[in-house]
Design an enzyme around this catalytic site. Structure first.
Site, PDB file in Angstrom:
ATOM      1  CD  GLU A 110      -2.979  -0.636   2.312  1.00 59.67           C
ATOM      2  OE1 GLU A 110      -4.205  -0.996   2.125  1.00 59.67           O
ATOM      3  OE2 GLU A 110      -2.739   0.317   3.422  1.00 59.67           O
ATOM      4  CB  CYS A 111       0.712   4.417   0.023  1.00 63.96           C
ATOM      5  SG  CYS A 111       1.054   6.138  -0.294  1.00 63.96           S
TER       6      CYS A 111
END
Length: 437
Positions: free
Chosen positions: A327-328
């Site tokens: 994530e990210c």
């Protein structure tokens, strides 16, 4: 159990100062404080946990269903004396027009029956502060303003003028904080410097407890709180089912953006979380079923990560046989390369074709709704997820990887392909808050 929500009419008015100071002061009195944060925020809950002495939780009326909000609040309130929630942005700030589902702090206060402690930054005004307080009192008939705390008060005369005007409205002024930069917490581009990075965090929290305890009438605040009508029997589907039975979770200063409600839900479902530190060169546990690389600040540690051969080789070996999701910041590390703020490119894991850059920063911010295009750690194909995006990275290239999901914003924009998947590896800048199906 009693409770209240701390809010203001804008960001930067002093909500976090008051929230942390009150949580620490109340815990110091021996009260069991259940902390909560409205909206998508990874950093504040860690400070809440340190101040209150028990884990925090995020409550989000846009990204979560009403049942999920009620269930998480009920779980958080178990065995507590006081539920203390910190708002986000301004009290009424949200998106969309669906009643009760805008993501605002006002929605959470209304849903849980919490009165609002209003923090007003009175810099550059005196009697006019009453107009702001009156607007907050009248704008949303669902809400009750418990009282007001003035912030950044310049003098005794300044305090008196503000207080007299506000109390004439029938709103008690419960405190007045003088201007004091010594109690401010350090910040960086995504918010406060993380709690775990502050070696003097306990000293800072004690100073905030002293500061707020000296200038806020905490006894009267507690008297004015109402009982929280959260059903202790409230149940809800977990916001995000565990992605595996044994989850290798990257956890250090570069990978720290994990929602507390995810970890709690995974453990409650019987999953085992196996933390490891890429910055220390540690690979994911080879006995895990899945590897999860959360967001954080890899751009500040790109050189260290690029040189962490044991971590990178172990991650590549793991990804050959078992699912890996990023994530990210985790997504960026799964990519081919990351250009730091100084313009230097650092080779990353190369499991996806993503190339990102912080040399030319661009803010990406907002709620997202995603529909998965294939089975993976986030769920089966077709599953609908809610979440948000908050980063400054620019995408230079995505390679030939297939998209992970069709993603739309909260403002009616058409869904578009987003994220990446290659083999058992998936990633996106999208932070998942809850499953909606």
């Amino acid at each position: 159990m009693k409770g209240f929500l701390i809010a203001s009419v804008r960001s930067g008015a002093g909500k976090t100062t008051v929230s942390l100071g009150l949580m620490a002061a109340l815990a110091r009195r021996g009260m069991k404080v259940a902390p909560a944060k409205c909206g998508p925020d990874y950093i504040d809950p860690a400070f809440h946990a340190a101040a209150a002495g028990r884990p925090g939780v995020n409550l989000d009326s846009w990204a979560m269903t009403p049942a999920q909000v009620a269930g998480l609040a009920a779980r958080q309130a178990e065995d507590a004396d006081l539920l203390v929630a910190e708002g986000l942005m301004g009290l009424f700030d949200g998106v969309g027009h669906q009643a009760g589902r805008t993501g605002s702090s006002a929605d959470i206060a209304a849903a849980l029956g919490l009165k609002v402690l209003l923090v007003l930054d009175v810099t550059g005004q005196s009697t006019s502060a009453a107009a702001v307080a009156l607007g907050a009192k009248l704008l949303d008939p669902r809400l009750t303003i418990l009282g007001v705390v003035l912030n950044r008060v310049g003098s005794e005369r300044h305090r008196r003028l503000c207080s007299e005007a506000i109390e004439a409205l029938g709103l008690p002024v419960l405190g007045a904080l003088p201007r004091n930069t010594a109690v401010e917490l350090p910040e960086r581009h995504l918010g406060l410097v993380q709690a775990e990075e502050m070696g003097d965090l306990r000293r800072r929290l004690d100073a905030l407890a002293d500061f707020v305890g000296q200038h806020v009438d905490i006894n009267r605040l507690i008297e004015l709180c109402n009982d929280v009508p959260v059903s202790m029997g409230a149940t809800a589907a977990e916001p995000l089912p565990p992605p595996g039975q044994r989850i290798a979770l990257a956890r250090d200063a570069a990978f720290s953006f994990v929602y507390p409600h995810h970890l709690a839900a995974w453990r409650a479902a019987g999953a085992e979380i196996l933390p490891f530190s890429p910055l220390a060169g540690e690979p994911p546990d080879p006995t895990a079923d899945v590897c999860w690389l959360p967001g954080g600040y890899p751009e500040l540690h790109a050189g260290t990560l690029a040189a962490a051969d044991h971590f990178l080789s172990g991650l590549r070996m793991f990804a050959a046989e078992r699912p890996v999701h990023g994530e990210c910041g985790g997504y960026m590390v799964l990519g081919a390369g990351l250009v730091d703020a100084g313009g230097t490119r650092h080779a990353m894991a190369g499991l996806l074709g993503l190339e990102t850059s912080y040399e030319k920063r661009r803010l990406h911010l907002g709620y997202r709704r995603a529909r998965l295009l294939s089975d993976g750690p986030l769920g089966p194909a077709g599953a609908v997820l809610s979440g948000h995006e908050f980063h400054y990275a620019s995408i230079l290239a995505t390679g030939n990887d297939a998209p992970l999901a069709e993603v739309a914003d909260a403002h009616g924009g058409a869904p578009a392909p987003d994220g990446s998947r290659r083999g058992l590896v998936t990633g996106s800048f999208f932070h998942v808050i809850a499953r909606m199906d």
